[in-house]
Design an enzyme around this catalytic site. Structure first.
Site, PDB file in Angstrom:
ATOM      1  CB  CYS A 192      -0.998  -0.136   1.144  1.00  0.00           C
ATOM      2  SG  CYS A 192      -2.258   1.148   0.997  1.00  0.00           S
ATOM      3  CD  GLU A 197      -2.023  -6.635   4.644  1.00  0.00           C
ATOM      4  OE1 GLU A 197      -2.110  -5.564   4.794  1.00  0.00           O
ATOM      5  OE2 GLU A 197      -2.108  -7.123   3.501  1.00  0.00           O
ATOM      6  CG  HIS A 246      -3.990  -3.314   2.849  1.00  0.00           C
ATOM      7  ND1 HIS A 246      -3.309  -3.207   3.532  1.00  0.00           N
ATOM      8  CD2 HIS A 246      -4.536  -1.920   2.388  1.00  0.00           C
ATOM      9  CE1 HIS A 246      -2.635  -1.872   3.680  1.00  0.00           C
ATOM     10  NE2 HIS A 246      -3.467  -1.045   2.818  1.00  0.00           N
TER      11      HIS A 246
END
EC number: 2.3.1.31
Length: 597
Positions: A142, A236, A234
């Site tokens: 990011c 994750e 993202h």
């Protein structure tokens, strides 16, 4: 994949619940493979949450991994306990002499700041430079992906009008080993206000764009050697992460829209639809397997940056210099990357090619800009002239119509003369005052009264305020000796004879000053309503006329925002206790509103 992480970093119950396979250092030391060394530079505010998310992503392979958590030494986080940071995190100074197979640098909530104004920017630049030589493959997530592109390649990010927020679907631009097994279309959670356009990257030959969108910019970029992985999403994120961000922004009263493609049917009540986990796990596994494990040297100390040689313009000024450079590269330098400048000076009087190209570019731009400016100004000038002519004719025609219906032919020459002066003037106050001037001329002719110009009565001082003493003296001097006069409202003149105007509604003020100067018994103010009303009669049909009030009540009404009377016009008549009557021109027999002490 068994992870080797510090003891007590994550509780056994969480490891079990999240199905994360770990092993202790003693067991790991008996394995006949070298564990990968991975550093996580955690810039996120909620560090524990981010630790767990990334550790889950790294745990889906059969490789052993040693993990070091890195924090900024130049910045003290506010959302994580110091005890946790001191126990489990290292600073850059503690790891700067180490090598890593892989590194992850997380995003950070600083994307709207200029990079150089970020508290830990200098330290992060050190880490980015360190990663080039001491880390085999680094993944930037990011914001850090944008920061790395800026640091390494000078690519600036762009600010979106609204937050790029939700689960965005990307399509593979090319087949690539880091996307192996991932469908042609895949979803990525995204939460940022900034983005990088594909065209900003396309001319950098060592970078490949693997995914992009028109509304979110590039999604994934990798370098040709996979030493850099720029991941703008993202993967994750947990199920609830975007929801928590959405609720947080709502509680802060931020202008935030519903995260796209996140809730089922875009309805919060229907719950969250997780659509990114499979692709995310594959992406991280592919990175560790194909870009790190299969490529990193067994002896981690052998990790080094590519050898780069740069040759300046003077070294490449002509063909003979090219020949010298080739011999240097083949016999001495053995560089992996050769960076070249444009041809430089061949002799002292020569000009560098780049300087000539800069001149050409500047001349091209200046020539184009001047041509465009001239065309634009010619068009605008023609439009403004046409608009000016139309407006002048419209207003002049309005006065003509009044004069014609009043059979006041004597005023036509006056109207023409005034509009010639309007056309020639650049004084806004003079031009704006001519409406009152001409109306007073028409009225004086119609009533057979004498016209007295307000500029000869109302005097403004150097501060732009009315000089009452001089104004009263002039009013008494000029009007007292006349029988019947008409005076235009709204303006007066300064000590140099220049026209000066009051605020809109200033005719109230003119009448008030003259009434005060002449010690009038009553000051009549005629308008289009039956006096001061309890509400706006255009909006409230039940509004009633207030028949009597005192000066203070009038002041209070004006201060409340009601546009019934100009505030400045109150004091001159109040100071002399002159009664104000507000009357309706269209209902002259109505008694209106009387204002007095």
């Amino acid at each position: 994949m068994p992870l080797i992480i510090p003891k007590d970093l994550i509780g056994e119950d969480v490891l079990s619940r999240e199905k994360i396979f770990t092993m202790d250092e003693q067991r790991a030391s008996t394995q006949d493979i070298r564990p990968l060394k991975v550093a996580i530079v955690n810039l996120m505010p909620k560090k524990k949450e981010t630790e767990l998310q990334l550790i889950k992503m790294l745990s889906n392979t059969s490789l052993q991994i040693n993990i070091d958590l890195i924090k900024m030494g130049s910045y003290e986080p506010k959302n994580t306990e110091a005890e946790h940071l001191n126990k489990f995190y290292k600073t850059f100074d503690e790891i700067k002499n180490s090598k890593y197979d892989a590194m992850i640098i997380t995003g950070a909530p600083v994307e709207k700041l200029e990079y150089e104004k970020i508290i830990y920017w200098d330290e992060l630049k050190q880490i980015l430079d360190y990663a080039k030589e001491n880390v085999f493959s680094t993944m930037f997530i990011c914001w850090s992906a944008q920061a790395a592109l800026y640091h390494y390649y000078g690519i600036k990010h762009n600010v979106s009008e609204e937050k790029i927020f939700g689960v965005f679907e990307f399509e593979k631009e090319i087949d690539d080993k880091i996307l192996k097994g991932i469908d042609d279309e895949f979803s990525v959670p995204t939460s940022r206000y900034t983005y990088v356009k594909p065209e900003q990257v396309k001319d950098i030959s060592e970078l490949k764009i693997l995914a992009k969108r028109e509304d979110a910019g590039v999604g994934i970029i990798v370098s040709e050697d996979y030493r850099f992985i720029f991941n703008f999403g993202h993967w994750e994120y947990d199920r609830e992460t975007l929801n928590d961000e959405y609720v947080r922004d709502l509680n802060k009263n931020l202008d935030i829209k519903l995260p796209v493609n996140y809730y089922r049917g875009d309805d919060v009540a229907k719950g969250i639809k997780v659509s990114w986990k499979a692709a995310g796990n594959l992406f991280f596994s592919n990175w560790l397997n194909y870009c790190v494990y299969q490529e990193t040297p067994y002896n981690i100390e052998e990790i080094k940056n590519k050898k780069v040689a740069k040759f300046g313009g003077s070294s490449l000024s002509d063909a003979s210099q090219f020949s010298k450079v080739k011999n240097i590269i083949e016999l001495k330098s053995e560089s992996d990357v050769v960076v070249v400048s444009a041809p430089g000076k061949r002799n002292r009087e020569d000009t560098k090619v780049t300087d000539s190209l800069i001149d050409i570019a500047n001349l091209n731009l200046e020539t184009r800009d001047l041509s465009n400016l001239i065309r634009k100004m010619e068009i605008e000038l023609a439009e403004k002239r046409s608009e000016l002519k139309s407006n002048l004719n419209d207003v002049k025609k309005r006065f003509y119509n009044i004069a014609k219906e009043l059979k006041s032919e004597i005023c036509f020459d006056e109207i023409d003369c005034v509009f010639k002066s309007i056309k020639a003037s650049v004084s806004k106050e003079f031009i704006v005052s001519r409406g009152e001037y001409l109306n007073a001329k028409l009225m004086a002719d119609y009533l057979n009264y004498e016209f007295v110009d307000a500029k000869d009565l109302i005097v403004f001082n150097a501060d732009g305020n009315v000089d009452y003493e001089k104004s009263y003296s002039k009013i008494v001097e000029v009007i007292s000796c006349k029988s019947k006069v008409v005076v235009p409202g709204f303006y007066g003149s300064d000590e140099f004879g220049n026209i000066r105007t009051f605020k809109r509604g200033g005719s109230d003020y003119t009448g008030s000053i003259i009434a005060s100067a002449l010690n009038s018994e009553i000051y009549e103010n005629w308008t289009d309503v039956d006096g001061i009303m309890t509400g706006d009669p255009k909006l409230n049909k039940d509004a009633k006329t207030i028949r009597n009030m005192n000066y203070q009540e009038l002041v209070d009404i004006v201060n409340s925002g009601a546009q019934v009377y100009q505030k400045d016009a109150i004091e001159p008549v109040k100071s002399k206790n002159i009664t104000i009557r507000i009357l309706n021109t269209n209902s002259p027999d109505d008694e209106g509103t009387i204002i007095k002490n």
